[in-house]
Design an enzyme around this catalytic site. Structure first.
Site, PDB file in Angstrom:
ATOM      1  N   ARG A   1      43.397   7.496  26.489  1.00  0.00           N
ATOM      2  CA  ARG A   1      44.428   8.280  25.805  1.00  0.00           C
ATOM      3  C   ARG A   1      44.132   9.775  25.926  1.00  0.00           C
ATOM      4  O   ARG A   1      45.036  10.594  26.078  1.00  0.00           O
ATOM      5  CB  ARG A   1      44.481   7.856  24.326  1.00  0.00           C
ATOM      6  CG  ARG A   1      45.649   8.446  23.558  1.00  0.00           C
ATOM      7  CD  ARG A   1      45.947   7.641  22.308  1.00  0.00           C
ATOM      8  NE  ARG A   1      47.043   8.239  21.564  1.00  0.00           N
ATOM      9  CZ  ARG A   1      46.906   8.902  20.423  1.00  0.00           C
ATOM     10  NH1 ARG A   1      45.704   9.034  19.883  1.00  0.00           N
ATOM     11  NH2 ARG A   1      47.940   9.420  19.803  1.00  0.00           N
TER      12      ARG A   1
ATOM     13  N   HIS B   1      46.765  12.553  27.550  1.00  0.00           N
ATOM     14  CA  HIS B   1      47.214  13.749  26.839  1.00  0.00           C
ATOM     15  C   HIS B   1      46.834  15.009  27.599  1.00  0.00           C
ATOM     16  O   HIS B   1      47.581  15.990  27.587  1.00  0.00           O
ATOM     17  CB  HIS B   1      46.621  13.772  25.427  1.00  0.00           C
ATOM     18  CG  HIS B   1      47.367  12.926  24.460  1.00  0.00           C
ATOM     19  ND1 HIS B   1      48.048  13.442  23.369  1.00  0.00           N
ATOM     20  CD2 HIS B   1      47.576  11.588  24.414  1.00  0.00           C
ATOM     21  CE1 HIS B   1      48.610  12.451  22.688  1.00  0.00           C
ATOM     22  NE2 HIS B   1      48.342  11.318  23.309  1.00  0.00           N
TER      23      HIS B   1
END
Length: 291
Positions: free
Chosen positions: A65, A69
């Site tokens: 993740r 991002h």
């Protein structure tokens, strides 16, 4: 921001490192960028990721993740690691990001053995690669279009989410209880989620993205979508949309096919906005620019 010089691909389950040569941005890719300048770079990052994952099994999901991002905001430049006001980290949307300590640990080791050589952007990319490899190590086989979106959404096969991330699928009634308002979500699964995340639940409460095999990087995510158990509304949309449903079905029935597509889409993801040649810098610390 930093340059990324390693680009990661995969043939089924074995991820292979490539790099962008230390040359102008138009330079071609070449293999094994750190073979001479820091031969043990990959091993040091891999060992750091494995060690952290053995202590905290949510680590791989956090690292994936974190990379997403980073790459999807300003390109793969490790800017998500910078601390301070008006940084990506200070954005409320990134409050739930984790895995920073793993990157810092890997950077610390590399600065001892190969000072000023390996960029934070490369460490982040390698760590995300190794996070997936950690999840699928039981396999020994070799293995951002709409198709890439479906493929990369498969990252939700591991990791956790805060209750607020999917609260829009429920509403609070006059008695303060939650009721399901999203008919695309399986009722039994919805009940489980409401028990875990009742109205007024602490902001620290989390649930697994994948309720079936939460710590294994596999194709269970797509089988969950078929069973209407996608945690996020954006997950459920992949199965309800005619443009993406066939790919969901294909991946649900073919794990090897998912892994192959993952390698190709992951390569595209980690190629977004890369910095090469004289662009960017190799930070001495991942949390601050060089002075």
């Amino acid at each position: 921001m930093e340059k990324i010089r390693v680009i990661l691909s995969a043939e089924l389950l074995v991820f292979v490192m490539f790099s962008i040569a230390e040359a102008p941005p138009s330079a071609n890719l070449s293999l094994n960028f750190y073979d001479v300048s820091c031969p043990s770079a990959e091993l040091m990052v891999r060992n750091t990721v494995r060690s952290a994952s053995s202590v905290d099994p949510t680590t791989p999901g956090k690292l994936l993740r974190l990379l997403f991002h980073d790459c999807l905001v300003e390109g793969c430049d490790a800017s998500v690691l910078l601390q301070g006001n008006r940084t990506e980290q200070s954005d409320p949307a990134n409050n739930s990001l984790g895995g920073f300590s793993v990157i810092d640990s890997a950077k610390g080791v590399l600065e001892v053995f190969c000072p000023g050589t390996v960029s934070c952007a490369d460490i982040l990319a390698l760590a995300a690669r190794d996070a997936v490899e950690t999840m699928i190590k039981i396999f020994s086989s070799k293995g951002l279009s709409l198709e890439d979106l479906v493929t990369l959404s498969g990252a939700h096969t591991i990791g956790i989410a805060h209750c607020s991330a999917f609260s829009d699928r429920f509403e609070k009634d006059s008695k303060g209880n939650l009721t399901l308002i999203d008919s695309s979500l399986d009722g039994t699964y919805a009940e489980e989620l409401m028990k875990r995340c009742p109205a007024g639940a602490s902001l620290s409460v989390t649930v697994h993205n994948d309720p079936e095999t939460s710590f294994v990087f596999d194709n269970q995510y797509y089988q969950n979508l078929q069973a209407h158990k996608g945690l996020f509304q954006s997950d459920s949309a992949l199965f309800s949309d005619n443009r993406t449903r066939k790919q969901v079905d294909d991946f649900a029935n073919d794990q090897v096919g998912f892994f192959e597509s993952w390698g190709q889409s992951f390569l595209k993801l980690t190629s977004i906005g890369v910095k090469t040649g004289d662009e960017g810098e190799i930070r001495r610390s991942c949390s601050a620019t060089n002075m």
